[in-house]
Design a protein around this motif. Structure first.
Motif, PDB file in Angstrom:
ATOM      1  N   CYS A  42     -11.670  -5.474  22.395  1.00 35.94           N
ATOM      2  CA  CYS A  42     -12.789  -6.318  22.807  1.00 35.94           C
ATOM      3  C   CYS A  42     -13.417  -5.724  24.070  1.00 35.94           C
ATOM      4  CB  CYS A  42     -12.322  -7.749  23.071  1.00 35.94           C
ATOM      5  SG  CYS A  42     -13.676  -8.881  23.434  1.00 35.94           S
ATOM      6  N   LYS A  43     -14.662  -5.304  23.939  1.00 35.87           N
ATOM      7  CA  LYS A  43     -15.356  -4.685  25.066  1.00 35.87           C
ATOM      8  C   LYS A  43     -15.954  -5.737  25.997  1.00 35.87           C
ATOM      9  CE  LYS A  43     -15.774  -0.690  24.892  1.00 35.87           C
ATOM     10  NZ  LYS A  43     -14.839   0.391  25.314  1.00 35.87           N
ATOM     11  N   MET A  44     -16.437  -6.841  25.412  1.00 35.28           N
ATOM     12  CA  MET A  44     -17.068  -7.885  26.214  1.00 35.28           C
ATOM     13  C   MET A  44     -16.858  -9.239  25.543  1.00 35.28           C
ATOM     14  SD  MET A  44     -21.121  -8.563  27.034  1.00 35.28           S
ATOM     15  CE  MET A  44     -21.446  -6.852  27.465  1.00 35.28           C
ATOM     16  N   LEU A  45     -16.396 -10.195  26.326  1.00 36.03           N
ATOM     17  CA  LEU A  45     -16.206 -11.556  25.844  1.00 36.03           C
ATOM     18  C   LEU A  45     -17.091 -12.482  26.664  1.00 36.03           C
ATOM     19  CD1 LEU A  45     -14.262 -13.350  23.951  1.00 36.03           C
ATOM     20  CD2 LEU A  45     -13.045 -13.814  26.070  1.00 36.03           C
ATOM     21  N   GLU A  50     -14.434 -23.408  29.675  1.00 35.27           N
ATOM     22  CA  GLU A  50     -13.419 -24.201  28.975  1.00 35.27           C
ATOM     23  C   GLU A  50     -12.757 -23.385  27.864  1.00 35.27           C
ATOM     24  OE1 GLU A  50     -16.532 -25.116  29.531  1.00 35.27           O
ATOM     25  OE2 GLU A  50     -16.361 -26.835  30.902  1.00 35.27           O
ATOM     26  N   TRP A  51     -13.576 -22.612  27.126  1.00 32.67           N
ATOM     27  CA  TRP A  51     -13.015 -21.798  26.034  1.00 32.67           C
ATOM     28  C   TRP A  51     -12.099 -20.714  26.610  1.00 32.67           C
ATOM     29  CZ3 TRP A  51     -12.289 -17.009  24.052  1.00 32.67           C
ATOM     30  CH2 TRP A  51     -11.954 -16.929  22.682  1.00 32.67           C
ATOM     31  N   ILE A  52     -12.533 -20.081  27.673  1.00 32.55           N
ATOM     32  CA  ILE A  52     -11.722 -19.023  28.288  1.00 32.55           C
ATOM     33  C   ILE A  52     -10.385 -19.585  28.762  1.00 32.55           C
ATOM     34  CG2 ILE A  52     -11.593 -17.424  30.242  1.00 32.55           C
ATOM     35  CD1 ILE A  52     -14.685 -17.146  29.983  1.00 32.55           C
ATOM     36  N   LYS A  53     -10.419 -20.756  29.372  1.00 36.59           N
ATOM     37  CA  LYS A  53      -9.191 -21.385  29.863  1.00 36.59           C
ATOM     38  C   LYS A  53      -8.241 -21.717  28.716  1.00 36.59           C
ATOM     39  CE  LYS A  53      -7.574 -25.240  32.725  1.00 36.59           C
ATOM     40  NZ  LYS A  53      -7.991 -26.457  33.485  1.00 36.59           N
ATOM     41  N   ALA A  60      -9.871  -8.770  27.070  1.00 33.89           N
ATOM     42  CA  ALA A  60     -11.156  -8.089  26.920  1.00 33.89           C
ATOM     43  C   ALA A  60     -11.402  -7.232  28.153  1.00 33.89           C
ATOM     44  CB  ALA A  60     -12.280  -9.097  26.742  1.00 33.89           C
ATOM     45  N   GLU A  61     -12.147  -6.139  27.969  1.00 32.74           N
ATOM     46  CA  GLU A  61     -12.465  -5.271  29.105  1.00 32.74           C
ATOM     47  C   GLU A  61     -13.363  -5.981  30.109  1.00 32.74           C
ATOM     48  OE1 GLU A  61     -13.973  -1.538  27.717  1.00 32.74           O
ATOM     49  OE2 GLU A  61     -12.178  -1.114  26.492  1.00 32.74           O
ATOM     50  N   PHE A  87     -16.954  -6.174  19.967  1.00 34.15           N
ATOM     51  CA  PHE A  87     -15.739  -5.421  19.651  1.00 34.15           C
ATOM     52  C   PHE A  87     -16.060  -3.960  19.357  1.00 34.15           C
ATOM     53  CE2 PHE A  87     -14.449  -9.749  18.302  1.00 34.15           C
ATOM     54  CZ  PHE A  87     -13.247  -9.860  19.004  1.00 34.15           C
ATOM     55  N   GLU A  88     -15.104  -3.102  19.621  1.00 30.09           N
ATOM     56  CA  GLU A  88     -15.224  -1.682  19.265  1.00 30.09           C
ATOM     57  C   GLU A  88     -15.107  -1.546  17.750  1.00 30.09           C
ATOM     58  OE1 GLU A  88     -12.192   1.850  19.992  1.00 30.09           O
ATOM     59  OE2 GLU A  88     -13.220   1.303  21.863  1.00 30.09           O
ATOM     60  N   THR A  89     -16.031  -0.826  17.149  1.00 30.48           N
ATOM     61  CA  THR A  89     -15.994  -0.621  15.698  1.00 30.48           C
ATOM     62  C   THR A  89     -14.813   0.286  15.346  1.00 30.48           C
ATOM     63  OG1 THR A  89     -18.411  -0.768  15.645  1.00 30.48           O
ATOM     64  CG2 THR A  89     -17.316   0.133  13.692  1.00 30.48           C
ATOM     65  N   PRO A  90     -13.960  -0.143  14.417  1.00 33.32           N
ATOM     66  CA  PRO A  90     -12.798   0.691  14.063  1.00 33.32           C
ATOM     67  C   PRO A  90     -13.221   1.923  13.275  1.00 33.32           C
ATOM     68  CG  PRO A  90     -12.961  -1.170  12.584  1.00 33.32           C
ATOM     69  CD  PRO A  90     -14.010  -1.389  13.642  1.00 33.32           C
ATOM     70  N   SER A  91     -12.416   2.952  13.376  1.00 32.96           N
ATOM     71  CA  SER A  91     -12.658   4.177  12.617  1.00 32.96           C
ATOM     72  C   SER A  91     -11.419   4.463  11.774  1.00 32.96           C
ATOM     73  CB  SER A  91     -12.937   5.346  13.570  1.00 32.96           C
ATOM     74  OG  SER A  91     -13.124   6.539  12.851  1.00 32.96           O
ATOM     75  N   TYR A  92     -11.570   4.419  10.463  1.00 31.05           N
ATOM     76  CA  TYR A  92     -10.440   4.635   9.565  1.00 31.05           C
ATOM     77  C   TYR A  92     -10.558   5.997   8.883  1.00 31.05           C
ATOM     78  CZ  TYR A  92     -10.223  -0.481   9.997  1.00 31.05           C
ATOM     79  OH  TYR A  92     -10.171  -1.758  10.475  1.00 31.05           O
TER      80      TYR A  92
END
Length: 250
Positions: A42-45, A50-53, A60-61, A87-92
């Motif tokens: 997670c690059k940015m949240l 209240e949700w964070i708590k 997250a970065e 989110f960082e896009t996964p690379s498969y």
């Protein structure tokens, strides 16, 4: 406080160009973000305090606490919830060997993001871990697709490749495709490995790919032979086909 630049950046992720440039994708909603967070960087949240708590286990970065009004300005949803995440896009690694060992899906130019997201969710439900997508298939990491997967992206790997090249590499591995002149799926021998190809919403499986299918199957209407609608929605057809494959393996 969410800066104008960050709002602009988040909203830019609606476009594939900017997702690709930055190697990220956007997810919105309390459950979706919670489901994806353990599986992707997670690059940015961006969320309410209240949700964070209440979700302080999610890493997250960068974590930005905001009021709901700020979240609404950044959100792509008509009715934003309490959180969005970049989110960082996964690379498969694309392996053409996988269908030789297990059951996989291949999508031949499925273009509707909602259909694609639903198919990913169906694959997750039926334990199909790999989906091969033609280059003409919708982007699995577009916001509409991500929302439609309901978190299934965390467990299903998407591979964009040349479908004809993939099939050519499989030798005598079963390659299934649905056709009006196919054999009734309920009377056909189905394998525990191989490739199930689903076609484009309007045109079905393309001619070049169809010629490479070695197991043509049909989802029969009921009663058979009666006049009905021309075809099933591709996501609905995928669910029926996957269900029958798995039913045989119980």
């Amino acid at each position: 406080m969410l800066s104008k630049n960050k709002i602009k950046f988040i909203r830019s992720l609606e476009l594939k160009k900017f997702r690709k440039e930055n190697g990220v994708f956007l997810a919105e909603g309390n459950k979706l973000v919670s489901d994806l967070a353990p599986h992707f960087v997670c690059k940015m949240l961006v969320a309410t305090a209240e949700w964070i708590k209440s979700n302080n286990n999610i890493k997250a970065e960068e974590i930005i606490a905001v009021e709901k009004d700020d979240l609404s300005r950044a959100s792509l949803l008509k009715t934003p919830q309490d959180v969005l995440a970049v989110f960082e896009t996964p690379s498969y690694t694309v392996s053409y060997e996988t269908p030789k060992r297990e059951l996989c899906l291949a999508l031949d130019d499925v273009q509707d993001p909602g259909n694609l997201g639903t198919i990913i969710r169906i694959a997750d439900w039926f334990g199909i871990k790999n989906i091969y997508c033609s280059h003409g298939t919708a982007d699995a990491f577009g916001p509409k697709t991500v929302q439609a997967t309901m978190g299934a992206l965390a467990r299903v790997r998407l591979h964009y490749c040349d479908i004809k090249e993939l099939i050519a590499s499989l030798g005598d591995t079963p390659v299934f495709g649905t056709f009006l002149d196919g054999k009734n799926i309920y009377e056909t021998e189905l394998s525990t490995n191989g490739l199930i190809i689903m076609g484009n919403e309007g045109n079905g499986i393309s001619k070049d790919v169809a010629e490479m299918v070695n197991r043509k199957i049909l989802i029969p209407n009921y009663p058979q032979g009666n006049e009905t609608t021309d075809s099933l929605n591709v996501a609905v057809a995928t669910a029926i086909v996957c269900s029958e494959f798995r039913r045989r393996q119980i």
